[in-house]
Scaffold this motif. Structure first.
Motif, PDB file in Angstrom:
ATOM      1  N   TYR A  73       9.571   4.258  -8.810  1.00 56.83           N
ATOM      2  CA  TYR A  73       9.136   2.939  -9.277  1.00 56.83           C
ATOM      3  C   TYR A  73       7.745   3.078  -9.887  1.00 56.83           C
ATOM      4  N   ARG A  75      25.912 -10.618   0.105  1.00 56.81           N
ATOM      5  CA  ARG A  75      25.573 -11.868  -0.607  1.00 56.81           C
ATOM      6  C   ARG A  75      25.076 -11.572  -2.026  1.00 56.81           C
ATOM      7  N   LYS A  86       7.025 -11.888   9.211  1.00 56.15           N
ATOM      8  CA  LYS A  86       6.548 -13.075   8.484  1.00 56.15           C
ATOM      9  C   LYS A  86       6.591 -14.306   9.400  1.00 56.15           C
ATOM     10  N   SER A  98       9.999   5.817  -3.668  1.00 53.89           N
ATOM     11  CA  SER A  98       8.997   6.870  -3.850  1.00 53.89           C
ATOM     12  C   SER A  98       9.680   8.233  -3.754  1.00 53.89           C
ATOM     13  N   HIS A 116       7.816   0.271   3.717  1.00 57.14           N
ATOM     14  CA  HIS A 116       8.218   1.619   3.267  1.00 57.14           C
ATOM     15  C   HIS A 116       9.186   2.277   4.249  1.00 57.14           C
ATOM     16  N   SER A 168      15.628   2.187  -0.948  1.00 51.26           N
ATOM     17  CA  SER A 168      15.747   3.075   0.216  1.00 51.26           C
ATOM     18  C   SER A 168      15.479   2.387   1.542  1.00 51.26           C
TER      19      SER A 168
HETATM   20  N1  LIG Z   1      15.857 -13.474   0.662  1.00 53.61           N
HETATM   21  C1  LIG Z   1      16.626 -12.872   1.571  1.00 53.61           C
HETATM   22  O1  LIG Z   1      17.720 -13.334   1.875  1.00 53.61           O
HETATM   23  C2  LIG Z   1      16.138 -11.632   2.251  1.00 53.61           C
HETATM   24  C3  LIG Z   1      16.968 -10.938   3.128  1.00 53.61           C
HETATM   25  C4  LIG Z   1      16.509  -9.721   3.676  1.00 53.61           C
HETATM   26  C5  LIG Z   1      15.238  -9.255   3.342  1.00 53.61           C
HETATM   27  N2  LIG Z   1      14.438  -9.982   2.523  1.00 53.61           N
HETATM   28  C6  LIG Z   1      13.117  -9.484   2.103  1.00 53.61           C
HETATM   29  O2  LIG Z   1      13.378  -8.420   1.194  1.00 53.61           O
HETATM   30  C7  LIG Z   1      12.361  -7.430   1.288  1.00 53.61           C
HETATM   31  C8  LIG Z   1      12.982  -6.060   1.508  1.00 53.61           C
HETATM   32  O3  LIG Z   1      13.575  -6.002   2.791  1.00 53.61           O
HETATM   33  P1  LIG Z   1      13.973  -4.582   3.402  1.00 53.61           P
HETATM   34  O4  LIG Z   1      14.352  -4.828   4.817  1.00 53.61           O
HETATM   35  O5  LIG Z   1      14.947  -3.852   2.546  1.00 53.61           O
HETATM   36  O6  LIG Z   1      12.545  -3.816   3.332  1.00 53.61           O
HETATM   37  P2  LIG Z   1      12.172  -2.297   3.654  1.00 53.61           P
HETATM   38  O7  LIG Z   1      13.213  -1.737   4.566  1.00 53.61           O
HETATM   39  O8  LIG Z   1      10.767  -2.287   4.077  1.00 53.61           O
HETATM   40  O9  LIG Z   1      12.319  -1.541   2.231  1.00 53.61           O
HETATM   41  C9  LIG Z   1      11.398  -1.763   1.205  1.00 53.61           C
HETATM   42  C10 LIG Z   1      11.817  -0.954  -0.034  1.00 53.61           C
HETATM   43  O10 LIG Z   1      10.910  -1.262  -1.099  1.00 53.61           O
HETATM   44  C11 LIG Z   1      10.448  -0.044  -1.684  1.00 53.61           C
HETATM   45  N3  LIG Z   1       9.124  -0.263  -2.263  1.00 53.61           N
HETATM   46  C12 LIG Z   1       7.910  -0.281  -1.655  1.00 53.61           C
HETATM   47  N4  LIG Z   1       6.932  -0.504  -2.553  1.00 53.61           N
HETATM   48  C13 LIG Z   1       7.567  -0.654  -3.766  1.00 53.61           C
HETATM   49  C14 LIG Z   1       7.126  -0.899  -5.096  1.00 53.61           C
HETATM   50  N5  LIG Z   1       5.814  -1.059  -5.384  1.00 53.61           N
HETATM   51  N6  LIG Z   1       8.050  -0.984  -6.091  1.00 53.61           N
HETATM   52  C15 LIG Z   1       9.367  -0.854  -5.830  1.00 53.61           C
HETATM   53  N7  LIG Z   1       9.856  -0.590  -4.584  1.00 53.61           N
HETATM   54  C16 LIG Z   1       8.960  -0.501  -3.573  1.00 53.61           C
HETATM   55  C17 LIG Z   1      10.469   0.945  -0.551  1.00 53.61           C
HETATM   56  O11 LIG Z   1      10.492   2.284  -1.055  1.00 53.61           O
HETATM   57  P3  LIG Z   1       9.389   3.403  -0.540  1.00 53.61           P
HETATM   58  O12 LIG Z   1       9.485   3.419   0.962  1.00 53.61           O
HETATM   59  O13 LIG Z   1       9.843   4.664  -1.155  1.00 53.61           O
HETATM   60  O14 LIG Z   1       8.039   2.923  -1.011  1.00 53.61           O
HETATM   61  C18 LIG Z   1      11.777   0.563   0.128  1.00 53.61           C
HETATM   62  O15 LIG Z   1      12.861   1.125  -0.582  1.00 53.61           O
HETATM   63  C19 LIG Z   1      11.403  -7.948   2.389  1.00 53.61           C
HETATM   64  O16 LIG Z   1      10.350  -8.661   1.793  1.00 53.61           O
HETATM   65  C20 LIG Z   1      12.279  -8.886   3.206  1.00 53.61           C
HETATM   66  O17 LIG Z   1      11.538  -9.851   3.903  1.00 53.61           O
HETATM   67  C21 LIG Z   1      14.868 -11.155   1.956  1.00 53.61           C
END
Ligand SMILES: NC(=O)c1ccc[n+]([C@@H]2O[C@H](COP(=O)([O-])OP(=O)(O)OC[C@H]3O[C@@H](n4cnc5c(N)ncnc54)[C@H](OP(=O)(O)O)[C@@H]3O)[C@@H](O)[C@H]2O)c1
Length: 298
Positions: free
Chosen positions: A186, A128, A45, A169, A289, A146
């Motif tokens: 989901y 957090r 981003k 998934s 994913h 995941s």
């Molecule tokens: N605000 C904050 O402090 C903060 C901190 C860290 C991260 N973030 C943000 O949080 C998000 C997640 O980060 P991450 O590193 O954990 O991402 P990630 O490693 O890419 O994991 C994404 C997760 O979302 C699932 N997913 C995908 N499509 C989905 C849907 N339609 N419905 C429900 N689940 C779905 C995936 O499962 P499948 O692979 O099975 O589809 C996977 O479990 C990102 O946008 C990141 O920028 C924010």
């Protein structure tokens, strides 16, 4: 040393390998020789220009927040860590042979520093979120369980004694069960599936994917504020909360310490990338994913 840089916002193709000076750690900072650097969606981003900092960007910019490796220098005022110690944490421009960390903890004995290079943001965020929710017992629903943050949240929550339902998934369900969660798909019909495994409802829910599930999650908890999102800024419009690093009340080290103290804590590394393949790593991370983490090994 070699480092990833970019000179304009854009797609993954703007990322380049540059020859740069080794940075010097400032007050309360350390320098590490990077063994592994986790890729976060945040990195993609920032590279795309979607995270305005309120001032013009000072190009060239580095990329990467997570890293682990052996300490090569400590800045003024730093105590409790010495050159040669192997640490993980968060800092800046970590997609490089050496990088500055601003928050860190010791990599536990037996943990591969390459894997620990992906622990920083995920463990800070997981700690957090659980602190902000404040749930001491009951059932937690984690939407998007995941990935990097989800894998850490599930392990922390199970260790805290919560029953955890995690969505992902179908191919990720075995992975989630291995972390101690009850896996669910989901998508449409989530409330019915949750009701089957948690007939008394859930006591809190995290939205980690930003896939538009806030109204559904709010319908599953007692109070809308029992839902916290890290990726959907419409959440407050539904009475739910958003958690961002900017407003955190915890120190990053608290989440790091929770991971380091948890026997068997691990974040699966779905794939390792060489520094030159950073654009591919960004493409993969942005897809949302990932199972566990993607880690760059400079
Ligand atoms: N605000 C904050 O402090 C903060 C901190 C860290 C991260 N973030 C943000 O949080 C998000 C997640 O980060 P991450 O590193 O954990 O991402 P990630 O490693 O890419 O994991 C994404 C997760 O979302 C699932 N997913 C995908 N499509 C989905 C849907 N339609 N419905 C429900 N689940 C779905 C995936 O499962 P499948 O692979 O099975 O589809 C996977 O479990 C990102 O946008 C990141 O920028 C924010």
């Amino acid at each position: 040393m070699r480092a990833v840089q970019f000179t304009s916002f854009g797609g993954p193709e703007v990322l380049r390998i540059a020859d740069v000076d080794v940075p010097a750690p400032g007050p309360d900072e350390i320098l590490v020789r990077v063994a592994g650097a986790g890729v976060n969606q945040l990195d993609t981003k920032i590279r795309a220009g979607a995270m305005p900092q309120g001032r013009p960007a000072a190009f060239p910019l580095g990329t990467g927040v997570d890293a682990a490796g052996a300490v090569t220098a400590v800045g003024p005022g730093v105590t409790g860590v010495a050159v040669g110690d192997v640490v993980f944490g968060t800092g800046r421009a970590t997609m490089a042979e050496q990088a500055i960390l601003t928050a860190w903890a010791t990599v536990p004995r037996g943990v591969d520093p390459v894997e620990a290079g992906g622990w920083g943001v995920a463990t800070e965020t997981a700690g957090r979120l659980l602190t902000e929710l404040g749930l001491r017992e009951g059932t937690l629903l984690v939407s998007g369980a995941s990935g990097g943050v989800g894998s850490a949240v599930v392990q922390f929550a199970v260790a805290r004694g919560l029953t955890v339902i995690g969505t992902a998934s179908a191919p990720r369900h075995e992975y989630l069960a291995g972390l101690g969660a009850i896996p669910l798909a989901y998508g449409a019909g989530l409330a019915d599936r949750v009701a089957e495994v948690a007939p008394h409802g859930v006591d809190g829910a995290f939205d980690l994917s930003g896939a538009g599930v806030i109204p559904e999650l709010v319908g599953l908890v007692t109070h809308p504020t029992d839902v916290i999102s890290i990726a959907d800024f419409t959440a407050p419009g539904h009475g739910a909360r958003v958690s961002t690093g900017a407003t955190r009340t915890m120190r990053p080290e608290d989440g790091f310490a929770e991971a380091a103290a948890l026997p068997g804590f691990a974040l699966r590394v779905e794939r390792r990338y060489a520094l030159v393949d950073i654009a591919d790593a960004h493409r993969q991370a942005a897809g949302g994913h990932t199972v566990g983490k993607l880690v760059v090994t400079p």
